[in-house]
Write an enzyme that holds these catalytic residues in place. Structure first.
Site, PDB file in Angstrom:
ATOM      1  N   ASN A   1       0.333   2.819  11.420  1.00 38.30           N
ATOM      2  CA  ASN A   1      -0.505   3.330  12.631  1.00 38.30           C
ATOM      3  C   ASN A   1      -0.271   2.409  13.665  1.00 38.30           C
ATOM      4  OD1 ASN A   1      -1.981   1.204  10.684  1.00 38.30           O
ATOM      5  ND2 ASN A   1      -2.883   0.961  12.622  1.00 38.30           N
TER       6      ASN A   1
ATOM      7  N   HIS B   1      -8.082   3.554   6.233  1.00 36.97           N
ATOM      8  CA  HIS B   1      -7.289   3.112   5.122  1.00 36.97           C
ATOM      9  C   HIS B   1      -6.661   4.347   4.348  1.00 36.97           C
ATOM     10  CE1 HIS B   1      -5.747   0.631   1.971  1.00 36.97           C
ATOM     11  NE2 HIS B   1      -6.525   1.166   1.008  1.00 36.97           N
TER      12      HIS B   1
ATOM     13  N   HIS C   1      -5.167  -9.911  -2.259  1.00 39.41           N
ATOM     14  CA  HIS C   1      -5.303 -10.221  -0.882  1.00 39.41           C
ATOM     15  C   HIS C   1      -6.252 -11.436  -0.824  1.00 39.41           C
ATOM     16  CE1 HIS C   1      -3.714  -6.187  -0.790  1.00 39.41           C
ATOM     17  NE2 HIS C   1      -3.105  -6.552   0.186  1.00 39.41           N
TER      18      HIS C   1
ATOM     19  N   ALA D   1       2.037  -2.538   4.426  1.00 43.77           N
ATOM     20  CA  ALA D   1       1.595  -1.586   5.592  1.00 43.77           C
ATOM     21  C   ALA D   1       1.195  -2.263   6.710  1.00 43.77           C
ATOM     22  CB  ALA D   1       0.832  -0.575   4.825  1.00 43.77           C
TER      23      ALA D   1
ATOM     24  N   SER E   1       0.737  -1.291  -0.210  1.00 36.88           N
ATOM     25  CA  SER E   1      -0.093  -0.011   0.086  1.00 36.88           C
ATOM     26  C   SER E   1       0.872   1.207   0.015  1.00 36.88           C
ATOM     27  CB  SER E   1      -0.859   0.098   1.562  1.00 36.88           C
ATOM     28  OG  SER E   1      -1.829  -0.746   1.377  1.00 36.88           O
TER      29      SER E   1
ATOM     30  N   TYR F   1      -8.321 -11.244   1.552  1.00 39.05           N
ATOM     31  CA  TYR F   1      -9.792 -10.708   2.009  1.00 39.05           C
ATOM     32  C   TYR F   1     -10.343 -10.151   0.725  1.00 39.05           C
ATOM     33  CZ  TYR F   1      -7.046  -6.156   1.432  1.00 39.05           C
ATOM     34  OH  TYR F   1      -6.485  -4.981   1.027  1.00 39.05           O
ATOM     35  N   GLU F   2      -9.764 -10.197  -0.402  1.00 35.17           N
ATOM     36  CA  GLU F   2     -10.794  -9.677  -1.498  1.00 35.17           C
ATOM     37  C   GLU F   2     -11.373 -10.816  -2.104  1.00 35.17           C
ATOM     38  OE1 GLU F   2      -8.440  -6.550  -4.000  1.00 35.17           O
ATOM     39  OE2 GLU F   2      -6.977  -7.774  -3.128  1.00 35.17           O
TER      40      GLU F   2
ATOM     41  N   HIS G   1      -3.168   0.063  -5.128  1.00 39.44           N
ATOM     42  CA  HIS G   1      -2.563  -1.026  -5.819  1.00 39.44           C
ATOM     43  C   HIS G   1      -2.943  -1.219  -7.171  1.00 39.44           C
ATOM     44  CE1 HIS G   1      -1.572  -3.343  -2.068  1.00 39.44           C
ATOM     45  NE2 HIS G   1      -2.442  -2.279  -1.455  1.00 39.44           N
TER      46      HIS G   1
ATOM     47  N   MET H   1      -2.360  -7.702   6.580  1.00 33.11           N
ATOM     48  CA  MET H   1      -3.355  -8.700   5.924  1.00 33.11           C
ATOM     49  C   MET H   1      -2.628  -9.338   4.539  1.00 33.11           C
ATOM     50  SD  MET H   1      -6.665  -6.394   6.102  1.00 33.11           S
ATOM     51  CE  MET H   1      -7.105  -5.352   7.673  1.00 33.11           C
ATOM     52  N   SER H   2      -1.268  -9.270   4.561  1.00 34.79           N
ATOM     53  CA  SER H   2      -0.595  -9.892   3.584  1.00 34.79           C
ATOM     54  C   SER H   2       0.639 -10.758   3.914  1.00 34.79           C
ATOM     55  CB  SER H   2      -0.366  -8.660   2.396  1.00 34.79           C
ATOM     56  OG  SER H   2       0.801  -7.712   3.093  1.00 34.79           O
TER      57      SER H   2
HETATM   58  N1  HPA Z   1      -4.093  -4.067  10.864  1.00 35.32           N
HETATM   59  C1  HPA Z   1      -4.106  -4.788   9.925  1.00 35.32           C
HETATM   60  N2  HPA Z   1      -3.612  -4.316   8.606  1.00 35.32           N
HETATM   61  C2  HPA Z   1      -2.931  -2.999   8.503  1.00 35.32           C
HETATM   62  C3  HPA Z   1      -3.033  -2.254   9.780  1.00 35.32           C
HETATM   63  C4  HPA Z   1      -3.481  -2.858  10.937  1.00 35.32           C
HETATM   64  O1  HPA Z   1      -3.459  -1.968  11.875  1.00 35.32           O
HETATM   65  N3  HPA Z   1      -2.462  -1.225   9.244  1.00 35.32           N
HETATM   66  C5  HPA Z   1      -2.213  -1.414   7.896  1.00 35.32           C
HETATM   67  N4  HPA Z   1      -2.492  -2.335   7.552  1.00 35.32           N
END
Ligand code: HPA
Length: 263
Positions: free
Chosen positions: A225, A237, A79, A109, A26, A81-82, A57, A201-202
């Site tokens: 974050n 996001h 991903h 990320a 990301s 999740y998609e 992406h 998530m990757s």
């Molecule tokens: N959790 C999961 N995936 C993420 C996060 C998070 O806090 N930040 C960026 N991708």
């Protein structure tokens, strides 16, 4: 008849000879601006590689040179999740392996779980927790050794480069979740107790596939974050993308230093 290997190397990229593959997470797509670009193709030209969709992406494979080393950069990934399968998610890594690259660099990320890690900096992945509940090796009966999945030799190189370039580079454990929802504070407490320093998530499935195909792996998390319940704001996001963009310069610098050193 075309071999299985040739299927992964369609005519449009058969002449490519990268030493390294780089999967850009990301907000990091801008890395290609530092490349001397030879050729670009869309993922749609690669059979079995889904065109990546989520904001940030792009779904392009870029062949070029960085610091005198030929690399292929995957701009965008898909991903679990998609709704994609583990095989689809890792197909781009299989393409990189079919091009006979020696190593793959995975970037993502992530949320930070470590109070000592400052958001906006990078963490080098020393190991991972695959909490997605799946694997790209399902059905293969392949008991892959994962005891040094993230190359100690590459980790050493990147740590040295970070030190000499004055770039903060933490080391820690990445927890790979299914998503797409961010974690709850209770889940973050659980992940902390399991030893995770970052969550995303990757990456974990790609690292498994890369090791199965004999690639050396390096992985980096941009800490965009504080993980859920650890900061004052809600998770967003857009914020992830913005912090990723700001931190991209450090990663580009690190990659340049390490690749130059290899060239
Ligand atoms: N959790 C999961 N995936 C993420 C996060 C998070 O806090 N930040 C960026 N991708």
């Amino acid at each position: 008849m075309e071999s299985h290997e040739d299927n992964k190397r369609p005519a449009c990229i058969r002449s490519w000879k990268p030493k390294a593959g780089i999967v850009l997470g990301s907000g990091l797509g801008g890395f290609v601006e530092s490349m001397d670009v030879f050729e670009v193709i869309d993922y749609v030209q690669l059979e079995g590689v889904p065109a990546a969709g989520v904001n940030g992406h792009e779904g392009k494979l870029v062949y070029g040179s960085v610091g005198g080393v030929d690399v292929v950069a995957a701009q965008g990934r898909c991903h679990l999740y998609e709704g994609f399968s583990p095989k689809e998610v890792t197909e781009i890594v299989s393409v990189i392996a079919a091009l006979e690259a020696e190593l793959v660099i995975l970037t993502n990320a992530a949320g930070s779980l470590n109070e000592d890690f400052k958001v906006g900096n990078w963490m080098q992945i020393s190991d991972h927790l695959n909490l997605t509940g799946t694997s790209p090796l399902l059905g293969q009966g392949h008991f892959l050794d994962m005891s040094a999945a993230y190359s100690p030799h590459l980790r050493e190189r990147f740590s040295r480069a970070a030190k000499s370039d004055g770039i903060t580079l933490y080391e820690g454990i990445y927890a790979g979740m299914l998503g797409p929802q961010y974690e709850t504070p209770a889940e973050i407490r659980m992940l902390k107790s399991l030893g995770a320093d970052a969550v995303g998530m990757s990456t974990v499935l790609e690292a498994i596939q890369a090791r199965a195909l004999g690639l050396e792996v390096a992985g980096f998390s941009c800490l965009t974050n504080p993980a859920a319940g650890m900061g004052h704001s809600h998770l967003d996001h857009e914020e992830v993308l913005n912090v990723g963009k700001q931190a991209a310069g450090d990663m580009v610098q690190l990659l340049l230093s390490v690749l130059r050193d290899m060239g």
